[in-house]
Design a protein around this motif. Structure first.
Motif, PDB file in Angstrom:
ATOM      1  N   ALA A 160       1.113  -1.084  -0.147  1.00 35.07           N
ATOM      2  CA  ALA A 160       0.017  -0.058   0.115  1.00 35.07           C
ATOM      3  C   ALA A 160       0.912   1.493   0.120  1.00 35.07           C
ATOM      4  N   LEU A 161       1.958   1.614  -1.128  1.00 35.34           N
ATOM      5  CA  LEU A 161       3.011   2.782  -0.640  1.00 35.34           C
ATOM      6  C   LEU A 161       1.807   3.860  -1.527  1.00 35.34           C
ATOM      7  N   GLY A 162       2.486   5.320  -0.789  1.00 33.84           N
ATOM      8  CA  GLY A 162       1.758   5.840  -2.150  1.00 33.84           C
ATOM      9  C   GLY A 162       2.975   6.346  -2.919  1.00 33.84           C
ATOM     10  N   GLU A 163       2.192   7.180  -4.334  1.00 32.62           N
ATOM     11  CA  GLU A 163       3.133   7.864  -5.044  1.00 32.62           C
ATOM     12  C   GLU A 163       4.369   8.353  -5.428  1.00 32.62           C
ATOM     13  N   ALA A 164       4.232   9.005  -4.125  1.00 30.41           N
ATOM     14  CA  ALA A 164       5.678   9.539  -3.511  1.00 30.41           C
ATOM     15  C   ALA A 164       6.238   8.544  -2.784  1.00 30.41           C
ATOM     16  N   ASP A 165       6.261   7.413  -2.087  1.00 33.08           N
ATOM     17  CA  ASP A 165       6.894   6.616  -1.937  1.00 33.08           C
ATOM     18  C   ASP A 165       8.007   6.133  -3.043  1.00 33.08           C
ATOM     19  N   VAL A 166       9.592   5.468  -2.812  1.00 34.63           N
ATOM     20  CA  VAL A 166      10.101   4.939  -3.989  1.00 34.63           C
ATOM     21  C   VAL A 166      10.231   3.551  -3.781  1.00 34.63           C
ATOM     22  N   LEU A 167      11.007   2.137  -3.966  1.00 34.34           N
ATOM     23  CA  LEU A 167      11.172   0.809  -3.931  1.00 34.34           C
ATOM     24  C   LEU A 167      11.402   0.760  -4.602  1.00 34.34           C
ATOM     25  N   SER A 168      12.983  -0.249  -5.150  1.00 37.05           N
ATOM     26  CA  SER A 168      13.910  -0.332  -6.071  1.00 37.05           C
ATOM     27  C   SER A 168      14.262  -2.653  -5.301  1.00 37.05           C
ATOM     28  N   VAL A 169      13.967  -3.401  -6.653  1.00 38.40           N
ATOM     29  CA  VAL A 169      13.678  -4.279  -6.538  1.00 38.40           C
ATOM     30  C   VAL A 169      15.212  -5.405  -7.551  1.00 38.40           C
ATOM     31  N   ASN A 170      15.740  -5.702  -6.650  1.00 39.59           N
ATOM     32  CA  ASN A 170      17.349  -6.358  -7.180  1.00 39.59           C
ATOM     33  C   ASN A 170      16.790  -7.417  -6.448  1.00 39.59           C
ATOM     34  N   GLU A 171      17.190  -8.377  -7.418  1.00 40.10           N
ATOM     35  CA  GLU A 171      17.890 -10.038  -7.326  1.00 40.10           C
ATOM     36  C   GLU A 171      19.181 -10.009  -6.641  1.00 40.10           C
ATOM     37  N   ILE A 172      19.844 -10.353  -6.238  1.00 38.04           N
ATOM     38  CA  ILE A 172      21.083 -10.294  -5.401  1.00 38.04           C
ATOM     39  C   ILE A 172      21.949 -12.202  -5.624  1.00 38.04           C
ATOM     40  N   VAL A 193      15.724  -8.616  -3.527  1.00 34.80           N
ATOM     41  CA  VAL A 193      15.955  -7.645  -2.178  1.00 34.80           C
ATOM     42  C   VAL A 193      14.949  -6.370  -2.444  1.00 34.80           C
ATOM     43  N   ILE A 194      13.838  -5.725  -1.997  1.00 32.83           N
ATOM     44  CA  ILE A 194      12.680  -5.098  -1.928  1.00 32.83           C
ATOM     45  C   ILE A 194      13.546  -3.794  -1.119  1.00 32.83           C
ATOM     46  N   LYS A 237      14.025 -16.228  -2.461  1.00 36.90           N
ATOM     47  CA  LYS A 237      13.982 -16.578  -3.615  1.00 36.90           C
ATOM     48  C   LYS A 237      14.368 -16.065  -4.851  1.00 36.90           C
ATOM     49  N   PRO A 238      14.793 -16.261  -5.679  1.00 36.28           N
ATOM     50  CA  PRO A 238      15.343 -15.425  -7.414  1.00 36.28           C
ATOM     51  C   PRO A 238      13.524 -14.317  -7.500  1.00 36.28           C
ATOM     52  N   ILE A 239      13.300 -13.750  -8.274  1.00 37.40           N
ATOM     53  CA  ILE A 239      12.785 -12.454  -8.338  1.00 37.40           C
ATOM     54  C   ILE A 239      11.438 -13.342  -8.524  1.00 37.40           C
ATOM     55  N   ALA A 240      12.065 -14.288 -10.555  1.00 33.61           N
ATOM     56  CA  ALA A 240      11.099 -14.983 -10.759  1.00 33.61           C
ATOM     57  C   ALA A 240       9.524 -15.771 -10.043  1.00 33.61           C
ATOM     58  N   ALA A 241      10.230 -16.129  -9.021  1.00 32.90           N
ATOM     59  CA  ALA A 241       9.791 -16.944  -7.712  1.00 32.90           C
ATOM     60  C   ALA A 241       8.922 -15.781  -6.770  1.00 32.90           C
ATOM     61  N   VAL A 242       9.090 -15.319  -6.340  1.00 34.35           N
ATOM     62  CA  VAL A 242       8.106 -14.143  -5.727  1.00 34.35           C
ATOM     63  C   VAL A 242       7.039 -14.106  -5.378  1.00 34.35           C
TER      64      VAL A 242
END
Length: 95
Positions: A31-43, A56-57, A73-78
């Motif tokens: 439930a993030l708003g428009e001003a909230d930022v996120l990044s998704v990466n597989e490590i 990592v989100i 888990k890898p991105i595709a499995a989340v």
């Protein structure tokens, strides 16, 4: 067997669509708003006992501390349930 850095780099462009889709799902689940930022990466993890790849989100909510949700888990499995569970487990502070 661990993936080489070259193999992981080659997958980055292929993962762009999956990262965008997961980011959109995470934004909805959390439930993030428009001003909230996120990044998704597989490590990749080279430590014995950890999965070959994890996700990592990184959450950067407006006016609040940055938090990292780690999913083994890898991105595709989340799944959406994984995102919610990682949030409930008390996300780590900082990147």
């Amino acid at each position: 067997m661990f993936r080489s850095l070259a193999t992981l780099r080659a997958r980055v462009p292929q993962q762009a669509s999956a990262r965008r889709a997961l980011a959109a799902r995470a934004r909805r689940v959390l439930a993030l708003g428009e001003a909230d930022v996120l990044s998704v990466n597989e490590i990749a993890c080279a430590d014995p006992g950890c999965p070959d790849a994890g996700t990592v989100i990184l959450l950067m909510p407006a006016g609040r501390p940055t938090r990292a949700l780690r999913i083994a888990k890898p991105i595709a499995a989340v799944t959406d349930a994984d995102i919610a569970a990682a949030e409930r487990e008390g996300p780590a502070e900082g990147p």
